[in-house]
Write a protein that holds these residues in place. Structure first.
Motif, mmCIF file in Angstrom:
data_model
loop_
_atom_site.group_PDB
_atom_site.id
_atom_site.type_symbol
_atom_site.label_atom_id
_atom_site.label_comp_id
_atom_site.label_asym_id
_atom_site.label_seq_id
_atom_site.Cartn_x
_atom_site.Cartn_y
_atom_site.Cartn_z
ATOM 1 N N ALA A 75 0.968 -1.153 0.119
ATOM 2 C CA ALA A 75 0.088 -0.109 -0.157
ATOM 3 C C ALA A 75 0.888 1.388 0.143
ATOM 4 O O ALA A 75 0.463 2.460 -0.558
ATOM 5 N N SER A 76 1.935 1.071 0.663
ATOM 6 C CA SER A 76 2.650 2.213 0.805
ATOM 7 C C SER A 76 3.337 2.887 -0.600
ATOM 8 O O SER A 76 3.641 3.926 -0.731
ATOM 9 N N THR A 151 -6.137 1.228 10.847
ATOM 10 C CA THR A 151 -5.558 0.339 11.520
ATOM 11 C C THR A 151 -5.170 0.340 13.013
ATOM 12 O O THR A 151 -5.416 -0.503 13.809
ATOM 13 N N ASP A 171 -7.631 4.596 0.878
ATOM 14 C CA ASP A 171 -6.810 3.422 1.427
ATOM 15 C C ASP A 171 -7.579 2.403 2.055
ATOM 16 O O ASP A 171 -8.114 3.092 3.171
ATOM 17 N N GLN A 194 -2.445 -8.057 2.611
ATOM 18 C CA GLN A 194 -2.142 -8.757 3.964
ATOM 19 C C GLN A 194 -2.896 -8.623 5.359
ATOM 20 O O GLN A 194 -2.847 -8.972 6.271
ATOM 21 N N LYS A 195 -4.130 -8.263 4.944
ATOM 22 C CA LYS A 195 -5.155 -8.130 6.160
ATOM 23 C C LYS A 195 -6.358 -8.908 5.799
ATOM 24 O O LYS A 195 -6.530 -10.176 6.368
HETATM 25 N N1 PMP Z 1 -2.357 1.484 5.025
HETATM 26 C C1 PMP Z 1 -3.008 0.913 6.063
HETATM 27 C C2 PMP Z 1 -4.499 1.523 6.625
HETATM 28 C C3 PMP Z 1 -2.178 -0.069 6.633
HETATM 29 O O1 PMP Z 1 -2.765 -0.520 7.763
HETATM 30 C C4 PMP Z 1 -0.995 -0.249 6.521
HETATM 31 C C5 PMP Z 1 -0.077 -1.369 6.773
HETATM 32 N N2 PMP Z 1 -0.279 -1.775 8.352
HETATM 33 C C6 PMP Z 1 -0.415 0.227 5.126
HETATM 34 C C7 PMP Z 1 -1.099 1.303 4.520
HETATM 35 C C8 PMP Z 1 1.092 0.066 4.617
HETATM 36 O O2 PMP Z 1 0.849 -1.100 4.017
HETATM 37 P P1 PMP Z 1 2.141 -1.663 3.261
HETATM 38 O O3 PMP Z 1 2.996 -2.453 4.408
HETATM 39 O O4 PMP Z 1 1.506 -2.922 2.411
HETATM 40 O O5 PMP Z 1 2.990 -0.820 2.347
#
Ligand code: PMP
Length: 359
Positions: A75-76, A151, A171, A194-195
């Motif tokens: 997501a980053s 989260t 997001d 991954q959630k």
């Molecule tokens: N957005 C949210 C709402 C998250 O909870 C997280 C990771 N916990 C991220 C972005 C970042 O995700 P990633 O590690 O896949 O880059």
């Protein structure tokens, strides 16, 4: 012995999915090989990725005017790709700051244009979704950005901002497919898998077609949505096994009865824990009631030593990963789709027992 895993992500997967993957691990159907060993351009794999997209479209009722992309970089990377691809008109975007993850998106957007923060709940440790007025939104903005489910703090937008003609980017990493959502309300949805979706390694991007190609071709090829959209996520080797696992998770969701059934179960699970938190004399939830998440439920005793003792004792009982995010402390129970209701009941039973012992 499997435990009840309350991790915020990577997180619990449905046992049925793990077992199905296990049964196909060495040899996938009649292919004579593992999915991991297949060419991403093989017929067998094409069916896997196409089937995965079809199931996602079915579950979320994604209109034909949206592309579904399976990308890498988590997501980053979307914190970067969104402004890089979208901040091309007025070079302005509006943000609602609801925590660490939206702050990171703001930080990246500033590299491409003006990131305007409409509202923030930072001063109160992001324990609620801040209010805002429709007039605050810039009609010329290239997009409005939210992190729909937070989260770390256990807050969620229960009402989406009305952004008029300005596309809404969201997001959904920690709430995708947890309840019914109207894809038409969004310009871009993205979520790390991954959630709620599967193992780490794939990021789902759902993008309205008219938002593709708003940037000129001088940006890095791999960071242009157009590259992936034009090649059905096959410009380069996609994360083949993670996509296969995502397909199994989506198949499981359909077998459960689809999004309505999943939403109902999620509400039931969350209310078991919230109802207890609202009556407990020892524990209390930290998120504002009206903004409570269905997926991530942070709580505290108010005493850090007692919090640590609780986490330790819970772990010994097979209730694991309950420690809150390092930035807020306390506890957090992440109860994604794959967390069975029995897991939540076991947690609440244990909390009650712990409360009796600490009266
Ligand atoms: N957005 C949210 C709402 C998250 O909870 C997280 C990771 N916990 C991220 C972005 C970042 O995700 P990633 O590690 O896949 O880059």
């Amino acid at each position: 012995m499997r435990v009840y895993n309350f991790s915020a992500g990577p997180a619990v997967l449905p046992l049925e999915v793990l077992e199905k993957a296990q049964s196909e691990f060495v040899c996938f159907q009649d292919s004579g090989m593992s999915v991991m060993e297949m060419s991403h351009r093989s017929k067998a794999y094409s069916q896997i990725i196409e089937g995965t997209e079809a199931k996602l479209r079915q579950l979320m009722q994604i209109p034909d005017t949206y592309k579904v992309l399976f990308l890498q970089g988590g997501a980053s990377l979307q914190f970067t790709m969104v402004p890089m691809n979208l901040m091309t008109g007025s070079k302005k975007a509006d943000f609602i700051d609801t925590g660490v993850w939206s702050s990171k998106a703001i930080k990246e957007a500033k590299k491409f244009g003006k990131a305007n923060v409409i509202a923030s709940s930072k001063a109160d440790t992001y324990s609620y979704i801040p209010t805002y007025k429709k007039e605050q939104f810039d009609k010329e903005a290239d997009y409005v950005y939210i992190c729909q489910n937070n989260t770390i703090y256990g807050t969620k937008f229960n009402t989406l901002p009305n952004t008029g003609n300005v596309p809404l980017v969201a997001d959904l990493s920690s709430c995708i497919l947890s309840e019914k959502m109207d894809v038409n309300r969004y310009g871009i949805i993205f979520a790390g898998a991954q959630k709620n979706l599967g193992p780490a390694g794939v990021t789902v991007v759902i993008i309205r077609e008219d938002l593709i190609g708003r940037v000129d071709e001088s940006i890095p090829t791999m960071l242009n949505y157009k590259t992936h959209a034009a090649n059905d996520s096959m410009f380069n080797t996609p994360p083949t096994y993670a996509i296969y696992m995502l397909g199994l998770v989506l198949e499981w969701m359909l077998a459960q009865g689809g999004i309505e059934v999943i939403e109902k179960k999620n509400k039931e699970k969350a209310s078991i824990l919230y109802d207890y938190l609202d009556t407990s004399k020892l524990f209390r939830g930290t998120a504002a009631k009206e903004d409570r998440s269905l997926m991530n439920i942070p709580f505290v005793t108010g005493d850090e030593t007692l919090d640590a003792a609780f986490v330790k004792a819970a772990t010994a009982k097979g209730l694991v990963n309950l420690k809150g995010h390092r930035s807020v402390g306390g506890m957090r129970a992440s109860i994604y789709n794959a967390m069975p209701i029995d897991g939540v009941k076991a947690l609440v039973d244990f909390m009650k027992q712990f409360e009796r012992q600490h009266e």
